[in-house]
Motif scaffolding. Structure first.
Motif, PDB file in Angstrom:
ATOM      1  N   SER A   1     -40.952 -58.021  21.157  1.00 16.90           N
ATOM      2  CA  SER A   1     -40.960 -57.268  22.349  1.00 16.90           C
ATOM      3  C   SER A   1     -41.859 -56.061  22.208  1.00 16.90           C
ATOM      4  O   SER A   1     -41.743 -55.389  20.834  1.00 16.90           O
ATOM      5  CB  SER A   1     -39.734 -56.975  23.032  1.00 16.90           C
ATOM      6  OG  SER A   1     -39.084 -55.997  22.254  1.00 16.90           O
ATOM      7  N   LEU A   2     -42.244 -55.304  23.078  1.00 16.69           N
ATOM      8  CA  LEU A   2     -43.183 -54.044  22.775  1.00 16.69           C
ATOM      9  C   LEU A   2     -41.700 -53.059  22.240  1.00 16.69           C
ATOM     10  O   LEU A   2     -42.157 -52.130  21.499  1.00 16.69           O
ATOM     11  CB  LEU A   2     -43.645 -53.448  24.099  1.00 16.69           C
ATOM     12  CG  LEU A   2     -44.896 -54.088  24.647  1.00 16.69           C
ATOM     13  CD1 LEU A   2     -45.120 -53.825  26.130  1.00 16.69           C
ATOM     14  CD2 LEU A   2     -45.927 -54.267  23.442  1.00 16.69           C
ATOM     15  N   GLU A   3     -40.658 -53.137  22.961  1.00 13.20           N
ATOM     16  CA  GLU A   3     -39.493 -52.136  22.215  1.00 13.20           C
ATOM     17  C   GLU A   3     -39.313 -52.312  20.554  1.00 13.20           C
ATOM     18  O   GLU A   3     -39.046 -51.431  20.320  1.00 13.20           O
ATOM     19  CB  GLU A   3     -38.349 -52.380  23.421  1.00 13.20           C
ATOM     20  CG  GLU A   3     -38.439 -51.961  24.640  1.00 13.20           C
ATOM     21  CD  GLU A   3     -39.350 -52.753  25.671  1.00 13.20           C
ATOM     22  OE1 GLU A   3     -39.645 -53.723  25.130  1.00 13.20           O
ATOM     23  OE2 GLU A   3     -39.353 -52.440  26.542  1.00 13.20           O
ATOM     24  N   ALA A   4     -39.266 -53.717  20.586  1.00 10.80           N
ATOM     25  CA  ALA A   4     -39.034 -53.967  18.984  1.00 10.80           C
ATOM     26  C   ALA A   4     -40.057 -53.264  18.353  1.00 10.80           C
ATOM     27  O   ALA A   4     -39.799 -52.827  16.972  1.00 10.80           O
ATOM     28  CB  ALA A   4     -38.679 -55.507  18.956  1.00 10.80           C
ATOM     29  N   GLU A   5     -41.340 -53.495  18.663  1.00  8.12           N
ATOM     30  CA  GLU A   5     -42.412 -52.960  17.966  1.00  8.12           C
ATOM     31  C   GLU A   5     -42.441 -51.500  17.856  1.00  8.12           C
ATOM     32  O   GLU A   5     -42.734 -50.689  16.804  1.00  8.12           O
ATOM     33  CB  GLU A   5     -43.833 -53.556  18.582  1.00  8.12           C
ATOM     34  CG  GLU A   5     -43.989 -54.934  18.504  1.00  8.12           C
ATOM     35  CD  GLU A   5     -44.110 -55.528  16.884  1.00  8.12           C
ATOM     36  OE1 GLU A   5     -43.261 -55.380  16.272  1.00  8.12           O
ATOM     37  OE2 GLU A   5     -44.974 -56.154  16.677  1.00  8.12           O
ATOM     38  N   LEU A   6     -42.215 -50.963  18.826  1.00 11.25           N
ATOM     39  CA  LEU A   6     -41.834 -49.481  18.972  1.00 11.25           C
ATOM     40  C   LEU A   6     -40.760 -48.856  18.050  1.00 11.25           C
ATOM     41  O   LEU A   6     -40.965 -47.840  17.378  1.00 11.25           O
ATOM     42  CB  LEU A   6     -41.398 -49.087  20.452  1.00 11.25           C
ATOM     43  CG  LEU A   6     -41.170 -47.522  20.462  1.00 11.25           C
ATOM     44  CD1 LEU A   6     -42.625 -46.702  20.281  1.00 11.25           C
ATOM     45  CD2 LEU A   6     -40.742 -47.387  22.107  1.00 11.25           C
ATOM     46  N   GLU A   7     -39.820 -49.451  17.801  1.00  8.99           N
ATOM     47  CA  GLU A   7     -38.681 -49.218  16.940  1.00  8.99           C
ATOM     48  C   GLU A   7     -39.469 -49.349  15.476  1.00  8.99           C
ATOM     49  O   GLU A   7     -39.113 -48.493  14.495  1.00  8.99           O
ATOM     50  CB  GLU A   7     -37.664 -50.189  17.027  1.00  8.99           C
ATOM     51  CG  GLU A   7     -36.731 -49.786  18.209  1.00  8.99           C
ATOM     52  CD  GLU A   7     -36.378 -48.222  18.094  1.00  8.99           C
ATOM     53  OE1 GLU A   7     -36.138 -47.859  17.223  1.00  8.99           O
ATOM     54  OE2 GLU A   7     -36.658 -47.813  19.037  1.00  8.99           O
ATOM     55  N   ARG A   8     -40.152 -50.538  15.017  1.00 12.87           N
ATOM     56  CA  ARG A   8     -40.983 -50.612  13.931  1.00 12.87           C
ATOM     57  C   ARG A   8     -41.906 -49.240  13.640  1.00 12.87           C
ATOM     58  O   ARG A   8     -41.971 -49.048  12.356  1.00 12.87           O
ATOM     59  CB  ARG A   8     -41.513 -51.972  13.885  1.00 12.87           C
ATOM     60  CG  ARG A   8     -40.627 -53.117  13.747  1.00 12.87           C
ATOM     61  CD  ARG A   8     -41.378 -54.448  13.667  1.00 12.87           C
ATOM     62  NE  ARG A   8     -41.981 -54.456  12.515  1.00 12.87           N
ATOM     63  CZ  ARG A   8     -43.072 -55.262  12.271  1.00 12.87           C
ATOM     64  NH1 ARG A   8     -43.456 -56.360  13.189  1.00 12.87           N
ATOM     65  NH2 ARG A   8     -43.663 -55.505  11.074  1.00 12.87           N
ATOM     66  N   ALA A   9     -42.502 -49.033  14.799  1.00 12.44           N
ATOM     67  CA  ALA A   9     -43.527 -47.842  14.588  1.00 12.44           C
ATOM     68  C   ALA A   9     -42.732 -46.771  14.215  1.00 12.44           C
ATOM     69  O   ALA A   9     -43.153 -45.921  13.323  1.00 12.44           O
ATOM     70  CB  ALA A   9     -44.295 -47.720  15.791  1.00 12.44           C
ATOM     71  N   ARG A  10     -41.692 -46.131  14.847  1.00 13.53           N
ATOM     72  CA  ARG A  10     -40.867 -45.222  14.540  1.00 13.53           C
ATOM     73  C   ARG A  10     -40.212 -45.288  13.157  1.00 13.53           C
ATOM     74  O   ARG A  10     -40.153 -44.110  12.591  1.00 13.53           O
ATOM     75  CB  ARG A  10     -39.927 -45.169  15.505  1.00 13.53           C
ATOM     76  CG  ARG A  10     -40.317 -44.666  16.973  1.00 13.53           C
ATOM     77  CD  ARG A  10     -39.314 -44.674  17.999  1.00 13.53           C
ATOM     78  NE  ARG A  10     -39.680 -43.928  19.239  1.00 13.53           N
ATOM     79  CZ  ARG A  10     -39.097 -44.257  20.518  1.00 13.53           C
ATOM     80  NH1 ARG A  10     -38.049 -45.130  20.672  1.00 13.53           N
ATOM     81  NH2 ARG A  10     -39.819 -43.752  21.652  1.00 13.53           N
ATOM     82  N   ALA A  11     -40.059 -46.341  12.700  1.00 13.89           N
ATOM     83  CA  ALA A  11     -39.560 -46.338  11.398  1.00 13.89           C
ATOM     84  C   ALA A  11     -40.647 -46.517  10.264  1.00 13.89           C
ATOM     85  O   ALA A  11     -40.295 -46.163   9.224  1.00 13.89           O
ATOM     86  CB  ALA A  11     -38.872 -47.702  11.120  1.00 13.89           C
ATOM     87  N   LEU A  12     -41.908 -46.422  10.650  1.00  8.02           N
ATOM     88  CA  LEU A  12     -42.972 -46.333   9.571  1.00  8.02           C
ATOM     89  C   LEU A  12     -42.642 -45.153   8.901  1.00  8.02           C
ATOM     90  O   LEU A  12     -42.523 -43.885   9.159  1.00  8.02           O
ATOM     91  CB  LEU A  12     -44.388 -46.237  10.259  1.00  8.02           C
ATOM     92  CG  LEU A  12     -44.952 -47.318  10.933  1.00  8.02           C
ATOM     93  CD1 LEU A  12     -46.042 -47.333  11.694  1.00  8.02           C
ATOM     94  CD2 LEU A  12     -45.202 -48.576   9.561  1.00  8.02           C
ATOM     95  N   GLU A  13     -42.691 -45.328   7.380  1.00  6.97           N
ATOM     96  CA  GLU A  13     -42.890 -43.994   6.478  1.00  6.97           C
ATOM     97  C   GLU A  13     -44.285 -43.552   6.281  1.00  6.97           C
ATOM     98  O   GLU A  13     -45.112 -44.271   5.739  1.00  6.97           O
ATOM     99  CB  GLU A  13     -42.122 -44.311   5.355  1.00  6.97           C
ATOM    100  CG  GLU A  13     -40.539 -44.561   5.507  1.00  6.97           C
ATOM    101  CD  GLU A  13     -39.960 -45.039   4.074  1.00  6.97           C
ATOM    102  OE1 GLU A  13     -40.390 -45.080   3.158  1.00  6.97           O
ATOM    103  OE2 GLU A  13     -38.698 -45.632   4.322  1.00  6.97           O
ATOM    104  N   VAL A  14     -44.468 -42.386   6.562  1.00  2.00           N
ATOM    105  CA  VAL A  14     -45.701 -41.436   6.239  1.00  2.00           C
ATOM    106  C   VAL A  14     -46.225 -41.769   4.695  1.00  2.00           C
ATOM    107  O   VAL A  14     -47.451 -41.804   4.429  1.00  2.00           O
ATOM    108  CB  VAL A  14     -45.728 -39.990   6.624  1.00  2.00           C
ATOM    109  CG1 VAL A  14     -47.114 -39.533   6.396  1.00  2.00           C
ATOM    110  CG2 VAL A  14     -45.574 -39.900   8.137  1.00  2.00           C
ATOM    111  N   GLY A  15     -45.013 -41.490   3.964  1.00  2.00           N
ATOM    112  CA  GLY A  15     -45.703 -41.657   2.479  1.00  2.00           C
ATOM    113  C   GLY A  15     -46.232 -43.129   2.069  1.00  2.00           C
ATOM    114  O   GLY A  15     -46.893 -43.187   1.256  1.00  2.00           O
ATOM    115  N   ALA A  16     -45.667 -44.110   2.557  1.00  4.49           N
ATOM    116  CA  ALA A  16     -45.969 -45.526   2.460  1.00  4.49           C
ATOM    117  C   ALA A  16     -47.332 -45.608   2.896  1.00  4.49           C
ATOM    118  O   ALA A  16     -48.068 -46.405   2.385  1.00  4.49           O
ATOM    119  CB  ALA A  16     -44.637 -46.438   2.840  1.00  4.49           C
ATOM    120  N   LEU A  17     -47.562 -45.007   4.225  1.00  6.76           N
ATOM    121  CA  LEU A  17     -48.667 -45.478   4.724  1.00  6.76           C
ATOM    122  C   LEU A  17     -49.852 -44.703   4.065  1.00  6.76           C
ATOM    123  O   LEU A  17     -50.956 -45.123   3.773  1.00  6.76           O
ATOM    124  CB  LEU A  17     -48.769 -44.790   6.247  1.00  6.76           C
ATOM    125  CG  LEU A  17     -47.944 -45.355   7.376  1.00  6.76           C
ATOM    126  CD1 LEU A  17     -47.990 -44.800   8.505  1.00  6.76           C
ATOM    127  CD2 LEU A  17     -48.250 -46.807   7.337  1.00  6.76           C
TER     128      LEU A  17
END
Ligand code: SF4
Ligand code: SF4
Length: 251
Positions: free
Chosen positions: A3-19
């Motif tokens: 769901s878009l909500e689940a993907e939004l949670e994944r986006a918020r959990a992205l780590e800038v250092g890893a990116l």
């Protein structure tokens, strides 16, 4: 897709250092070739711009404003239509031009189909230190530059990268490289060395863009009501509701 909500949670959990690690691994330096700002032979440039980004760009022509001035502190120099056009996908060609309903806005284009903020320096002008899309010095580079560099939308700040999350945009076709969740799209600057600080800056914008795109998608989904556009009429649905092509609310 989750769901878009689940993907939004994944986006918020992205780590800038890893990116940033992934961006460093892929490598990137903008050569100012201008490809990501120009239209194709048979298709004008198309890049999504959010409603608040349109308002920010409307003030980009205010040369009297302090560099750090907020949108509300700057005067509006551009009309909405100077900055954005209805996203063309889903619109049909009627007797008086495009008509129908669409979602979101695209950066406005010029008569050549290029982004209206894209310019090229005369040949003699190269090497004067003008900053490109990613801040590269002009020496030995192309001559393209963004006239609204400081105010350019997130999609431009993060090109040629995207993240592999459902509901986020994947600019200019299929990915040509990837590292973890980061994808890289067609760009002649890929594979070049990048400073850690520049990689972190892009990574921060990439995370912000993923979150914003998903928040926008959720808001559009929740607000959408069929508008029944009449002949010759275009209705744009964004996170703030249904609007006319000049950005004013439909109701
Ligand atoms: S980001 Fe890539 S495609 Fe865009 S101007 Fe720079 S080098 Fe060219
Ligand atoms: S706003 Fe600037 S960076 Fe973005 S497409 Fe236009 S010219 Fe290129």
């Amino acid at each position: 897709m989750e769901s878009l909500e689940a993907e939004l949670e994944r986006a918020r959990a992205l780590e800038v250092g890893a990116l940033a690690d992934a961006i460093e691994s892929i490598g990137f330096e903008c050569t100012r070739c201008g490809s990501c700002c120009k239209g194709e032979t048979d298709e004008p440039h198309t890049a999504t711009v959010f409603p608040d980004e349109v308002r920010e760009l409307q003030t980009a022509g205010d040369e009297t404003a302090e560099p750090e001035a907020s949108v509300s502190e700057r005067s509006t120099e551009y009309d909405w239509r100077d900055v954005a056009r209805p996203m063309p996908y889903g619109l049909t060609e009627g007797e008086d031009g495009l008509e129908g309903e669409t979602f979101e806005w695209a950066l406005q284009t010029d008569a050549c189909g290029d982004c209206r903020f894209y310019e090229e320096e005369p040949a003699e002008g190269a090497g004067d230190g003008t900053e490109s899309e990613t801040g590269t010095d002009a020496d030995a580079m192309g001559s393209g530059y963004c006239t609204v560099h400081e105010d350019r939308p997130l999609i431009c700040q993060t090109y040629p990268f995207s993240v592999a999350l459902g509901g986020t945009s994947q600019p200019m076709g299929e990915a040509v490289d990837e590292e973890g969740i980061v994808r890289a799209h067609e760009c002649e600057g890929l594979g070049r060395d990048i400073d850690r600080a520049d990689a972190v800056e892009i990574a921060q914008a990439l995370r912000e863009r993923a979150i914003r795109e998903l928040e926008e998608a959720i808001a559009v989904r929740d607000q959408y009501r069929p508008a029944d556009a009449g002949p010759g009429e275009v209705v744009v649905h964004d996170s703030e509701g249904a609007k006319r092509p000049d950005g004013t609310p439909l109701e």
